[in-house]
Design an enzyme around this catalytic site. Structure first.
Site, PDB file in Angstrom:
ATOM      1  N   HIS A  90      -6.797   4.119   4.857  1.00  0.00           N
ATOM      2  CA  HIS A  90      -7.692   3.478   5.623  1.00  0.00           C
ATOM      3  C   HIS A  90      -7.194   2.705   6.834  1.00  0.00           C
ATOM      4  O   HIS A  90      -7.273   1.676   7.247  1.00  0.00           O
ATOM      5  CB  HIS A  90      -8.326   2.247   4.670  1.00  0.00           C
ATOM      6  CG  HIS A  90      -9.427   2.868   3.782  1.00  0.00           C
ATOM      7  ND1 HIS A  90     -10.519   3.176   4.018  1.00  0.00           N
ATOM      8  CD2 HIS A  90      -8.889   3.103   2.369  1.00  0.00           C
ATOM      9  CE1 HIS A  90     -11.087   3.566   2.697  1.00  0.00           C
ATOM     10  NE2 HIS A  90     -10.015   3.513   1.879  1.00  0.00           N
ATOM     11  N   ASN A 101     -17.038   2.375  -0.133  1.00  0.00           N
ATOM     12  CA  ASN A 101     -16.845   3.359   0.555  1.00  0.00           C
ATOM     13  C   ASN A 101     -18.368   3.820   1.086  1.00  0.00           C
ATOM     14  O   ASN A 101     -19.244   3.335   0.614  1.00  0.00           O
ATOM     15  CB  ASN A 101     -16.130   4.328  -0.115  1.00  0.00           C
ATOM     16  CG  ASN A 101     -14.862   4.478  -0.148  1.00  0.00           C
ATOM     17  OD1 ASN A 101     -14.208   3.504   0.884  1.00  0.00           O
ATOM     18  ND2 ASN A 101     -13.840   5.058  -0.922  1.00  0.00           N
ATOM     19  N   HIS A 158      -9.521  -7.345  -0.724  1.00  0.00           N
ATOM     20  CA  HIS A 158      -8.843  -7.221  -2.083  1.00  0.00           C
ATOM     21  C   HIS A 158     -10.284  -7.107  -3.057  1.00  0.00           C
ATOM     22  O   HIS A 158     -10.725  -7.991  -3.287  1.00  0.00           O
ATOM     23  CB  HIS A 158      -7.994  -8.388  -2.490  1.00  0.00           C
ATOM     24  CG  HIS A 158      -7.315  -8.170  -3.816  1.00  0.00           C
ATOM     25  ND1 HIS A 158      -7.552  -7.172  -4.675  1.00  0.00           N
ATOM     26  CD2 HIS A 158      -6.509  -9.250  -4.468  1.00  0.00           C
ATOM     27  CE1 HIS A 158      -6.748  -7.464  -5.635  1.00  0.00           C
ATOM     28  NE2 HIS A 158      -6.388  -8.604  -5.577  1.00  0.00           N
ATOM     29  N   TYR A 204      -3.955  -3.981  -4.003  1.00  0.00           N
ATOM     30  CA  TYR A 204      -4.472  -4.514  -2.950  1.00  0.00           C
ATOM     31  C   TYR A 204      -3.614  -5.795  -2.357  1.00  0.00           C
ATOM     32  O   TYR A 204      -3.306  -6.256  -1.184  1.00  0.00           O
ATOM     33  CB  TYR A 204      -6.055  -4.841  -2.906  1.00  0.00           C
ATOM     34  CG  TYR A 204      -6.673  -3.595  -2.635  1.00  0.00           C
ATOM     35  CD1 TYR A 204      -6.883  -2.776  -3.652  1.00  0.00           C
ATOM     36  CD2 TYR A 204      -7.485  -3.259  -1.363  1.00  0.00           C
ATOM     37  CE1 TYR A 204      -7.628  -1.707  -3.620  1.00  0.00           C
ATOM     38  CE2 TYR A 204      -8.181  -2.050  -1.411  1.00  0.00           C
ATOM     39  CZ  TYR A 204      -8.343  -1.193  -2.468  1.00  0.00           C
ATOM     40  OH  TYR A 204      -9.047  -0.060  -2.439  1.00  0.00           O
TER      41      TYR A 204
END
Ligand code: HDD
Length: 713
Positions: free
Chosen positions: A79, A153, A344, A367
């Site tokens: 990403h 997503n 996160h 994360y």
């Protein structure tokens, strides 16, 4: 519950006010060093004579260059390419109180500030927006109870079921390690090698090969939390929940040929689109939807709620729309905000909790860990974009780049010297407690057998697609596998496809010049321990209780608006300016963005400003094309190869095209002019034409036009 004191007022955008304390504006100011010293000469370094060597003493030069040398941080491992915006979330009512105690989801008077970052997954920071890829849809809610990050997503499932496979997945899709090619593309051997050996990826592959992977705009994508999460109410009772974002503009995509051309003409296409829409006041909006499953129904379905490769079909559990997200402000500084934003899935607030989805569980580690290397230390939560609006008080101290100045002697608990502060918060005061899930199990490295059906929902997805979408899927697979050099990998993938749909497998096999398998091929499941018996780990095929789901096809999306659509108006000297103005105003009223494109910049007819020339514009950057009449303009355009190509390409990409009756010669110069068909409108009366054209543009595309392909465009 005791109300926590926020820095700012609860009304309005507390987060923007907080950010404003950290912004800097140079307008009207004098230049300084980082120490605040006024600088008199920023053009020349300090030298021993005007032709002499530069002196080490030049602290101004050294400070400037040192800072410059350190201006980059590692890009996100996945990403990396993204764009973001600020906005607000408002819940519609208090209905969710039954399920969750999260205030921002239950109190309709609250306006929760948000920061949303969209991204592609595989490409580097500078890669193209229109790569065939999953899109990240990460939302940071700055709630009064702390930050909640919904890191989702634009596809509701994932490639793998267990986080331990994530590094393998990412290594496979990233550019190949020997030559670092290809950039931002999954069409290469290592990706498909891995996928062909991971049958659990079959459902996600259907989404990735569908047009969802090449969105028209971030603003026209759905978003999904993917995992099943848990709502927890004030009595401590849990309910399973899946999160959805539904765009009010509908879900729309471009054509693959178009995507590849946009990547050349404007690699920043999605970034620009988001930025411009917000600057123009066309604020992107999504509704937050939830699918709720009572705990007693945990085992009711033929799939496991903890399996991230499965959806809950909306036919089984409808999506309830509970609130609205609006993006209304572009960041002031890309690096400070978008690049430094740290999301996160472990950032939750009371009322929301995790489940044992093994992909989610692994994410909960990854994360935080990644931010430590990417943002350089444990104080990344103090970077303005990451700061909660809720105050922070704890005994964590020091570390690189610490901003907060903690007063007092005590940084431990229990203490008596500091009066026992900060106190633990009672649950009644909003203190977080983890959901008390009952666990009684052996410690094992295993995958639940309820995760072994890899194909039924891949088939469900395929069966739910329109004919055009099915054709695009077959084309996408043929393209991607066509780029794979190892024939055995292509063959293995065709084998996987036989499990999903025989016609699809046959089509792809044909395009790849491979034999069409006579019966479905049973793939091997490689997700087994070294001494596991492969027979015990075979994928199983379950029959989905839903055979087709309307929500899975973009053909069924909202098609009632042209808001923010870009309309190309082709013109040259002699154009009928009345037609241009009438069409322009009709679209502007609807919130669309018409632009005049001409052979050169400047003015047409000495009065009409030209927005772009054929050199800088391209049909792939527009949603529709209008050709006004006017003898001189029509004559010029019909003889202008760029104008004719513009129309041919727009036609090939199935876009709405409108012409004034007297502009017909331009149509005749195109390859489709003789039998144009759906979505090509010719009218004498420009007002009538505008009405019909607006309706046509709202349809997004006329995919039925795709065949036969007579020009490569
Ligand atoms: Fe992830 C970034 C979404 C699985 C590890 N992920 C990242 C971002 C999004 C997602 C949107 C970008 C956030 C931003 O804009 O900064 N990831 C997902 C979804 C997944 C998923 C929806 C599956 C349902 N991710 C996943 C797994 C792992 C990671 C299984 C590791 C075990 N993801 C990361 C990461 C990233 C990340 C390496 C890179 C940059 C970052 O976190 O901040 O930690």
């Amino acid at each position: 519950m005791a109300k926590r004191k926020l820095k700012g007022t609860p009304e309005g955008d507390v987060k923007s006010r907080q950010l404003a304390q950290h912004t800097e504006e140079s307008t009207g100011e004098l230049l300084t060093t980082n120490q605040g010293l006024l600088v008199n000469d920023d053009q020349n370094s300090l030298k021993a004579g005007d032709r002499g060597a530069t002196l080490l003493e030049d602290f101004i030069l050294r400070e400037k260059i040192t800072h410059f040398d350190h201006e980059r941080i590692p890009e996100r491992i996945v990403h990396a390419r993204g764009s973001a915006a600020h906005g607000v979330f408002e819940v519609y009512g208090a209905a969710m109180q039954k399920y969750t105690k999260a205030r921002f989801l239950t109190d309709p008077s609250m306006k929760t500030p948000v920061f949303v970052r969209f991204s592609t997954v595989a490409g580097s920071r500078g890669s193209t927006d229109l790569a065939r890829d999953v899109r990240g849809f990460a939302v940071k809610f700055y709630t009064e109870e702390g930050n909640f990050d919904l890191v989702g997503n634009n596809m509701p499932v994932f490639f793998i079921q267990d986080a331990i496979k994530f590094p393998d997945l990412v290594h496979a899709v990233k550019p190949e390690p020997d030559h670092e090619m290809p950039q931002a593309a999954s069409a290469h051997d290592t990706f498909w090698d891995f996928i062909s050996l991971m049958p659990e990826s079959a459902h996600m592959i259907m989404w990735l090969m569908s047009d969802r992977a090449i969105p028209r705009s971030f603003r026209m994508m759905e978003g999904f939390g993917v995992h099943t999460f848990r709502f927890v109410n004030s009595k401590g009772a849990g309910t399973f929940v899946k999160f959805h974002w539904k765009p009010l503009l509908g879900v729309h995509s471009v054509a693959w040929d178009e995507a590849q051309k946009i990547s050349g003409k404007d690699p920043d296409f999605h970034r620009r689109d988001l930025w411009e829409a917000i600057e123009n006041g066309a604020f992107p909006e999504w509704e937050l939807g939830v699918q709720l499953v009572p705990e007693k129904d945990e085992f009711k379905y033929e799939f496991d709620l903890l399996d991230p490769t499965k959806i809950i079909p909306e036919e089984l559990v409808p999506v309830q729309r509970i609130g609205k997200l609006t993006l209304n402000r572009n960041p002031d500084n890309f690096f400070a905000e978008t690049e430094q934003a740290a999301f996160h899935p472990g950032h939750i607030v009371p009322g929301i909790d995790f489940t044992n989805d093994p992909l989610l569980q692994g994410r909960l580690f990854s994360y935080l860990d990644t931010q430590l290397i990417r943002l350089g230390g444990p104080n990344f939560h103090e970077i303005p974009i990451n700061r909660p609006i809720a105050p922070i008080h704890n005994n964590q101290r020091d570390g690189f780049m610490r901003q907060q100045i903690n007063k007092g002697k005590t940084s431990y608990h229990p203490n008596s010297l500091g009066g026992g502060c900060p106190f633990q918060a009672k649950m009644a005061d909003g203190g977080f407690t983890s959901y008390a899930e009952r666990i009684d199990a052996k410690k094992v490295r295993e995958r639940s057998r309820s995760f072994f059906d890899h194909f039924s929902q891949a088939t469900l997805f395929y069966n739910s697609q329109s004919p055009a979408e099915k054709a695009h899927l077959a084309d996408a697979l043929s393209f991607e596998l066509g780029k794979v050099e190892t024939v055995a990998v292509r063959q293995r993938m065709v084998g996987i496809l036989t499990q999903i749909d025989r016609t699809l497998a046959a089509k792809v096999a044909d395009a790849l010049g491979l034999p069409v398998p006579s019966k479905p091929e049973q793939p091997v499941n490689h997700s087994i321990p070294a001494d596991g018996d492969p027979k015990k780990f075979q994928p199983v095929k379950v029959t989905s209780s839903v055979s087709s789901s309307a929500a899975l096809s973009m053909a069924n999306t909202v098609k009632n608006t042209v808001k923010s659509r870009k309309i190309a108006i082709l013109a040259a000297d002699g154009v009928n300016t009345d037609s241009v103005s009438a069409m322009k105003s009709a679209f502007i009223v609807e919130g669309a963005v018409p632009e005049v494109i001409a052979p050169k910049l400047g003015m047409v007819n000495n009065t009409l400003p030209v927005d772009k020339s054929f050199l800088t514009a391209a049909s792939v950057l527009y949603d529709a094309v209008y050709v006004p009449g006017g003898a001189g303009s029509v004559q010029t355009l019909s003889a202008n190869a760029d104008a004719v190509h513009f129309l041919n390409e727009a036609y090939r990409h199935c876009k709405a095209i409108a012409l004034d009756e007297d502009a017909r010669p331009v149509l005749d110069a195109t390859y489709f002019g003789k039998d144009a068909g759906a979505g090509v409108l010719v009218q004498k009366d420009v007002r009538k034409l505008a009405k019909e054209f607006i309706r046509a543009v709202a349809q997004h595309r006329f995919w039925e036009r795709e065949m036969p392909r007579r020009v490569p465009a």
